[in-house]
Design a protein around this motif. Structure first.
Motif, short mmCIF file in Angstrom:
data_model
loop_
_atom_site.label_atom_id
_atom_site.label_comp_id
_atom_site.label_asym_id
_atom_site.label_seq_id
_atom_site.Cartn_x
_atom_site.Cartn_y
_atom_site.Cartn_z
N PHE A 68 37.94 48.46 31.12
CA PHE A 68 37.68 48.19 32.53
C PHE A 68 37.82 46.73 32.94
O PHE A 68 37.77 46.42 34.12
CB PHE A 68 36.26 48.65 32.89
N ASP A 70 40.07 44.55 33.50
CA ASP A 70 41.06 44.11 34.48
C ASP A 70 41.03 44.91 35.79
O ASP A 70 41.86 44.69 36.66
CB ASP A 70 42.47 44.19 33.87
N ARG A 71 40.07 45.76 35.94
CA ARG A 71 39.96 46.54 37.18
C ARG A 71 39.40 45.68 38.30
O ARG A 71 38.54 44.83 38.09
CB ARG A 71 39.08 47.76 36.96
N LYS A 72 39.88 45.92 39.49
CA LYS A 72 39.50 45.12 40.66
C LYS A 72 37.99 45.19 40.93
O LYS A 72 37.37 44.21 41.34
CB LYS A 72 40.28 45.62 41.88
N TRP A 73 37.40 46.33 40.71
CA TRP A 73 35.98 46.53 41.01
C TRP A 73 35.04 45.99 39.95
O TRP A 73 33.82 45.99 40.13
CB TRP A 73 35.70 48.02 41.24
N PHE A 74 35.57 45.53 38.83
CA PHE A 74 34.71 45.08 37.74
C PHE A 74 33.80 43.95 38.22
O PHE A 74 34.25 43.05 38.92
CB PHE A 74 35.56 44.64 36.54
#
Length: 147
Positions: A68, A70-74
Motif C-alpha cells: 500500500f 505508493d497508494r494515494k490514500w496512504f
C-alpha cells in the motif's frame, strides 16, 4: 441529536483523525465538553477508544506496507515514514508515547506495524498517549469554563 448519535459521531471523528483523514478530534471533544451536556469521562473514553482503534488501522497498514505504500490514500509520505522509522530505531517502542503528536504521531503508528511491534505493547503505549492528550483537552476546557 441523541446521546448515542453524539457519542458515535465523536467516536467516528476520533477514529478518522488517527487514520487517513485530516480531522480535529480535539476540537470536537472540547466543544462537547464545553456544552456541559455529556459525561466528561464518557466523552474522553469514547474519543480515546476511537483514536486508538484508528491507530490500530495504521499499525495494520504498516504490517502490509509494501502493498500500500505508493497508494494515494496512504496516510504517510515516504519522507514521513523514513523520519518516523529513524525515530523508532533510535528510541524504540517508547516513541509510541508521541503517537498523539501532530505530523509525527500517525506515521509512528504505521512504522510500529512495519517494524512488527507486538500489538499488546502497541496498544498499551498508544492508549496512554491518546488518553493523556484527551485529558489535557478536558483540563483546558475546564479552565476555559472557570474564567
Amino acid at each position: 441529536m441523541s446521546d448515542l448519535g453524539v457519542y458515535a459521531g465523536l467516536f467516528a471523528i476520533a477514529f478518522a483523525a488517527a487514520t487517513v483523514l485530516p480531522m480535529q478530534s480535539e476540537a470536537a471533544l472540547a466543544g462537547l465538553l464545553l456544552s456541559n451536556s455529556y459525561s466528561p469521562a464518557a466523552l474522553i473514553a469514547v474519543a480515546s477508544i476511537g483514536n486508538v482503534l484508528g491507530s490500530v488501522v495504521n499499525w495494520l497498514l504498516g504490517r502490509g506496507i509494501d502493498r500500500f505504500r505508493d497508494r494515494k490514500w496512504f496516510p504517510a509520505s515516504h519522507a514521513q515514514l523514513d523520519r518516523a522509522a529513524s525515530w523508532y530505531h533510535r528510541y524504540g517502542r517508547w516513541t509510541l508515547l508521541l503517537s498523539w503528536a501532530p505530523i509525527i504521531g500517525d506515521p509512528l503508528t504505521v512504522v510500529a506495524g512495519v517494524l512488527r511491534e507486538p500489538l499488546p505493547s502497541f496498544l498499551v503505549l498508544v492508549t496512554i498517549a491518546k488518553t493523556m492528550r484527551y485529558m489535557v483537552v478536558f483540563m483546558l476546557a475546564e479552565g476555559w469554563q472557570l474564567t
